[in-house]
Design a protein around this motif. Structure first.
Motif, PDB file in Angstrom:
ATOM      1  N   MET A 182     -13.726  -1.690  -0.092  1.00 46.80           N
ATOM      2  CA  MET A 182     -13.469  -1.794  -1.523  1.00 46.80           C
ATOM      3  C   MET A 182     -12.449  -0.763  -1.980  1.00 46.80           C
ATOM      4  SD  MET A 182     -14.917  -4.246  -3.146  1.00 46.80           S
ATOM      5  CE  MET A 182     -16.156  -5.514  -2.885  1.00 46.80           C
ATOM      6  N   ALA A 183     -12.537   0.456  -1.412  1.00 45.35           N
ATOM      7  CA  ALA A 183     -11.554   1.484  -1.761  1.00 45.35           C
ATOM      8  C   ALA A 183     -10.172   1.086  -1.287  1.00 45.35           C
ATOM      9  CB  ALA A 183     -11.971   2.817  -1.152  1.00 45.35           C
ATOM     10  N   GLY A 184     -10.101   0.467  -0.091  1.00 40.54           N
ATOM     11  CA  GLY A 184      -8.811  -0.021   0.390  1.00 40.54           C
ATOM     12  C   GLY A 184      -8.267  -1.136  -0.476  1.00 40.54           C
ATOM     13  N   TYR A 185      -9.152  -2.023  -0.915  1.00 45.16           N
ATOM     14  CA  TYR A 185      -8.709  -3.104  -1.807  1.00 45.16           C
ATOM     15  C   TYR A 185      -8.219  -2.545  -3.137  1.00 45.16           C
ATOM     16  CZ  TYR A 185      -8.901  -7.075  -4.957  1.00 45.16           C
ATOM     17  OH  TYR A 185      -8.581  -8.022  -5.894  1.00 45.16           O
ATOM     18  N   ALA A 186      -8.906  -1.514  -3.632  1.00 46.65           N
ATOM     19  CA  ALA A 186      -8.452  -0.903  -4.882  1.00 46.65           C
ATOM     20  C   ALA A 186      -7.079  -0.304  -4.746  1.00 46.65           C
ATOM     21  CB  ALA A 186      -9.464   0.173  -5.322  1.00 46.65           C
ATOM     22  N   LEU A 187      -6.805   0.304  -3.591  1.00 49.38           N
ATOM     23  CA  LEU A 187      -5.474   0.859  -3.349  1.00 49.38           C
ATOM     24  C   LEU A 187      -4.427  -0.243  -3.262  1.00 49.38           C
ATOM     25  CD1 LEU A 187      -3.757   3.360  -2.768  1.00 49.38           C
ATOM     26  CD2 LEU A 187      -4.325   3.089  -0.342  1.00 49.38           C
ATOM     27  N   TYR A 188      -4.803  -1.376  -2.663  1.00 44.25           N
ATOM     28  CA  TYR A 188      -3.875  -2.491  -2.549  1.00 44.25           C
ATOM     29  C   TYR A 188      -3.621  -3.167  -3.895  1.00 44.25           C
ATOM     30  CZ  TYR A 188      -2.250  -7.216  -1.482  1.00 44.25           C
ATOM     31  OH  TYR A 188      -1.548  -8.401  -1.467  1.00 44.25           O
ATOM     32  N   ALA A 189      -4.671  -3.237  -4.733  1.00 44.71           N
ATOM     33  CA  ALA A 189      -4.574  -3.998  -5.975  1.00 44.71           C
ATOM     34  C   ALA A 189      -4.025  -3.201  -7.146  1.00 44.71           C
ATOM     35  CB  ALA A 189      -5.966  -4.541  -6.343  1.00 44.71           C
TER      36      ALA A 189
ATOM     37  N   ILE B 284       0.834  -1.205   0.000  1.00 47.57           N
ATOM     38  CA  ILE B 284       0.000   0.000   0.000  1.00 47.57           C
ATOM     39  C   ILE B 284       0.865   1.251   0.000  1.00 47.57           C
ATOM     40  CG2 ILE B 284      -1.669   1.314   1.369  1.00 47.57           C
ATOM     41  CD1 ILE B 284      -2.904  -1.304   2.251  1.00 47.57           C
ATOM     42  N   GLU B 285       1.965   1.211   0.754  1.00 49.05           N
ATOM     43  CA  GLU B 285       2.892   2.331   0.796  1.00 49.05           C
ATOM     44  C   GLU B 285       3.440   2.646  -0.591  1.00 49.05           C
ATOM     45  OE1 GLU B 285       6.474   2.393   3.358  1.00 49.05           O
ATOM     46  OE2 GLU B 285       5.021   2.433   4.976  1.00 49.05           O
ATOM     47  N   ARG B 286       3.863   1.595  -1.295  1.00 42.44           N
ATOM     48  CA  ARG B 286       4.404   1.790  -2.639  1.00 42.44           C
ATOM     49  C   ARG B 286       3.336   2.332  -3.585  1.00 42.44           C
ATOM     50  NH1 ARG B 286       6.711  -3.354  -1.597  1.00 42.44           N
ATOM     51  NH2 ARG B 286       5.117  -4.311  -2.952  1.00 42.44           N
TER      52      ARG B 286
END
Length: 387
Positions: A379-386, A237-239
């Motif tokens: 879902m927004a967090g998953y989008a940031l992760y993916a 997520i940081e990257r």
């Protein structure tokens, strides 16, 4: 002597070629297959293509037309009039995918000027070069900063946009400071000196990154780095957050990619709310699912029209300014009409009095908004992760 008669191309076989049921017409009453064979006659092949096409389109057009009337299609479907309409799940899927497909183009156009290297301040630099007095410089500066603030209010919440706007603001202030220096504003009025002070900002290097200011009293400064969350997920997520500084459009595309999944989760939850609040009407849960599907399909249709309007507004702004204004008004009316549509649909389908309908509509709205946040945030967090 008798002669055998060969069957022509249009002669129907005595039994269905699919299930061997004896035929009594052009269609098998057991499996529904047509007696016309597209592999024996070219005309039948062309007929089959156009028949299927217009049969499907006719149902779609009829369904979309009745969808504009709140509650009509849901009431008729629940009353058994189903053959004339596209099934609710299929309609919801079609409109949802089409809506978010168009939304990607809208977001792409909105963020095109915010991509790295696309936040242009060249025009502002030309305006500063044409300024002859410190008042002219202040006027150009105020206008440019007002435009940046307006952009920040509209799309500044998207990740990666704010850094680009900060860089643009820094460049605009640097242009103002440079022009005031050229005009000799250092020895000018106190108002000009105040403008120079306000125009001073952190310099921006060639890569568009803000250079660190020297600390007072010789204190050293170290580059700011994002805090480490910990673990491989946090590092990823940081990257991705760092990537958004250079490619802010990536997150918007990722969110639009997971949005249909969020809606597929919300529809059955919305049906649960309807079931609980209309528990004593004796309706089955799947009936409430049908209402939820048509409700969300109507919302998707409204959003689709809004997004299509956003795509044509730039062209209308160049060729027919009055048309662009009319489209903006229609967009506003569509957005305001959506909650009214849902209220009227709820009243027509469930048939309760207006006081009870309003109370339940408010309760469903509040609970649905909470459910929306509980689904949208992960879902927004998953989008940031993916990314």
């Amino acid at each position: 002597m008798s002669h055998a008669v060969l069957p022509s191309d249009d002669t129907h076989p005595p039994a269905c070629e699919n299930c061997a049921t004896p035929l009594q017409g052009d269609f098998c009453h057991a499996c529904g297959q047509s007696t016309h064979s597209p592999v024996r006659h070219v005309a039948h092949a062309v007929e089959e293509v156009f028949e299927s096409f217009w049969h499907l389109d006719g149902r779609i057009f009829r369904t979309v037309r009745d969808l504009f009337v709140p509650g009509r299609i849901a009431s008729r479907y629940l009353d058994g009039q189903r053959v004339r309409y596209v099934a609710p799940m299929r309609l919801f899927v079609i409109l949802t995918l089409l809506t978010f497909f168009v939304a990607k183009f809208v977001v792409q156009d909105a963020m095109q000027s915010l991509e790295p290297g696309q936040v242009r301040t060249d025009d502002v630099a030309v305006e500063f070069s044409q300024a002859r007095t410190d008042d002219d410089v202040r006027a150009v500066l105020d206008a440019a900063l007002a435009g940046i603030d307006e952009t920040r209010r509209t799309v500044g919440a998207l990740p990666g946009v704010s850094p680009q706007l900060d860089i643009a603001e820094t460049q605009v202030r640097a242009h103002a400071r440079s022009r005031l220096a050229e005009l000799g504003a250092d020895d000018a009025s106190p108002a000009a000196a105040e403008t120079i002070a306000n125009a001073t900002s952190t310099p921006v290097d060639a890569q568009g990154a803000a250079a660190t200011k020297p600390a007072a009293d010789g204190a050293r400064t170290t580059p700011r780095t994002p805090p480490t969350v910990g673990g491989p997920i946090g590092e990823r997520i940081e990257r991705n957050v760092m990537r958004l500084r250079d490619e802010p459009q990536l997150y918007a595309r990722a969110v639009l990619g997971v949005a249909p999944t969020a809606l597929f989760i919300l529809v059955p939850l919305f049906a649960v709310l309807l079931k609980l609040l209309y528990l004593f009407q004796g309706r089955l849960y799947l009936e409430h699912v049908v209402v939820g599907l048509y409700s969300h399909a109507a919302l998707m249709l409204g959003l689709l029209l809004v997004f299509c309007g956003a795509l044509v507004i730039p062209w209308l702004g160049l060729h027919a300014l009055w048309g662009a204004g009319a489209v903006v008004v229609l967009q506003s009316l569509l957005l305001w009409a959506m909650p009214v549509y849902l209220l009227l649909m709820q009243k027509r389908v469930y048939g309760q009095s207006w006081p009870w309908t309003l109370v339940k509509f408010v309760i469903i709205g509040v609970l649905y908004f909470a459910l929306f946040l509980s689904v949208a945030i992960p879902m927004a967090g998953y989008a940031l992760y993916a990314l």
